[in-house]
Design an enzyme around this catalytic site. Structure first.
Site, short mmCIF file in Angstrom:
data_model
loop_
_atom_site.label_atom_id
_atom_site.label_comp_id
_atom_site.label_asym_id
_atom_site.label_seq_id
_atom_site.Cartn_x
_atom_site.Cartn_y
_atom_site.Cartn_z
N CYS A 49 110.36 -8.09 -33.44
CA CYS A 49 109.56 -6.89 -33.67
C CYS A 49 109.27 -6.17 -32.36
O CYS A 49 108.34 -6.54 -31.62
CB CYS A 49 108.25 -7.26 -34.37
SG CYS A 49 107.18 -5.84 -34.64
N CYS A 80 105.82 -4.64 -32.09
CA CYS A 80 104.73 -5.58 -31.80
C CYS A 80 104.77 -6.03 -30.33
O CYS A 80 103.73 -6.17 -29.70
CB CYS A 80 104.84 -6.83 -32.67
SG CYS A 80 105.33 -6.51 -34.37
N ASP A 81 105.97 -6.27 -29.81
CA ASP A 81 106.07 -6.98 -28.53
C ASP A 81 106.67 -6.18 -27.38
O ASP A 81 106.71 -6.66 -26.24
CB ASP A 81 106.91 -8.27 -28.73
CG ASP A 81 106.26 -9.21 -29.74
OD1 ASP A 81 105.03 -9.23 -29.82
OD2 ASP A 81 107.00 -9.90 -30.46
#
Ligand code: FAD
Ligand code: NAP
Length: 313
Positions: free
Chosen positions: A136, A139-140
């Site tokens: 992701c 997300c990261d």
């Protein structure tokens, strides 16, 4: 012992399919209960711009899902933060067990549990998950400011993840096992124009390399599919974007499935192999897998459930 809740229609999943089913089932006065699962809003909550949702030239995925949730709630869907850990479809009413201790009984069930990211299955991938290996970018990606990253895959997700990562990374290398992408042309054009992105064609990832102390990724060992030659690409982050598998774990021994685990439905409807159980969205669709098609199937599932309840349920 937890409480037992009965509903005419239990909707499992809170992606576009689940929320749309909620809107339609509510308007049919079925007072549905929708259980959100561990990813409220579904897959679109881990992306940024969505440019193909009709009516919005551009909308942020998480914002769209907040709006869908509000819409379903406003129409009368009871939305519950819980995860279904077991589902018994062998007798009616159907019974679902929630992690929160609640038992849900339902005259009809709409399955909208979507899909989850696939992994390569390498031992080194497992070792560095959460420590340099991610599925992701939204997300990261932030953790890789000024660093080099690798994305593996050749579909829309891989191309979008690579483009998004250029906001942070100094360089993004996309590794694909063939010599062409399957991503939409508009996305490919953006990728090829981006000076921060390099594409390595016809290569597979053999191993993710890294350190133990501190645990982290330093590179990937890749193999040329034409010559079998191997080499290392340095990177601090490794993003897996090789597609998604249907989340059919709950029903795999109860419903007929296609190869690959997608729930089988009667063509042109959302009826599964058990009367009163309907399936919508990515859980049942290995072809289109879009937000708009999932929403469309959510609508169909609610209408199918309404008709089935009127006659059999
Ligand atoms: P999902 O969105 O997968 O939602 C599944 C839901 O089921 C989740 O809420 C989850 O919590 C719930 N659930 C699962 N198991 C359980 C359980 N046991 N109990 C309770 N709940 C459970 N499509 C587009 O059209 N445009 C795009 O721009 C686009 N971008 C994307 C970007 C990314 C990074 C990804 C990964 C996908 C993208 N897609 C896009 C595809 C789109 O997100 C999916 O087609 C769509 O979300 C599928 O909707 P769904 O409702 O079937 O399931
Ligand atoms: P996908 O379309 O299935 O693509 C997966 C990619 O990963 C393919 O290029 C595939 O290679 C590669 N791959 C699969 N297994 C692999 C392995 N073991 N090792 C190396 N490479 C592997 O999946 P996706 O990109 O996640 O997209 C899923 C669905 O969501 C699609 O329907 C897509 O359209 C949709 N989506 C839409 C948008 C958008 O509309 N903007 C954005 C994201 C996703 P091959 O090509 O060789 O098979």
């Amino acid at each position: 012992m937890g409480e037992t809740r009965h509903t005419r229609v239990l909707i499992i999943g809170s992606g576009p399919a689940g929320y749309t089913a909620g809107v339609y089932a509510s308007r049919a006065m079925l007072a549905p209960i929708l259980v959100q699962g561990i990813q409220p809003g579904g897959q679109l909550t881990i992306t940024t711009e969505v440019e193909n949702w009709p009516g919005d030239t551009e909308v942020q995925g998480p914002d769209l899902m907040v709006r869908m949730e509000a819409h379903a709630r406003a129409m009368g869907t009871e939305i519950i933060s819980d995860h279904i850990s077991a589902l018994d479809l062998s007798q009616r009413p159907f019974t679902a067990t929630g992690d929160g201790g609640t038992t849900y009984t339902a005259d009809a069930v709409i399955l909208a549990t979507g899909a989850q990211a696939k992994w390569l299955g390498l031992p080194s991938e497992e070792r560095f998950k959460g420590f340099g290996v991610s599925a992701c970018a939204t997300c990261d990606g932030f953790f890789y400011r000024g660093k080099e990253v690798v994305v593996i895959g050749g579909g829309n997700t891989a191309v979008e993840e690579a483009l998004f990562l250029t906001n942070f990374a100094s360089k993004v290398t996309v590794i694909h096992r063939r010599d062409s992408f399957r991503a939409e042309r508009i996305l490919q054009d953006r990728l090829f124009k981006n000076p921060k992105i390099e594409v390595i064609w016809n290569h597979t990832v053999e191993e993710i390399l890294g350190d133990d102390a501190p645990l982290g990724v330093t590179g990937v060992r890749i193999r040329d599919t034409l010559t079998a030659a191997e080499r290392t690409v340095p990177c601090a982050g490794f993003f897996v974007a090789i597609g998604h598998a249907p989340a059919s774990e709950l029903v795999k021994d109860q419903l007929e499935l296609h190869a690959g685990g997608y729930v089988k439905v009667t063509p042109g409807s959302t009826a599964t192999s058990i009367p009163g159980v309907f399936a919508a969205g990515d859980l049942t669709d290995h072809v289109y897998r879009q937000a708009v098609t999932s929403a469309g199937m959510g609508c169909m599932a609610a209408l199918d459930a309404e008709r089935w309840l009127a006659t059999a349920g």
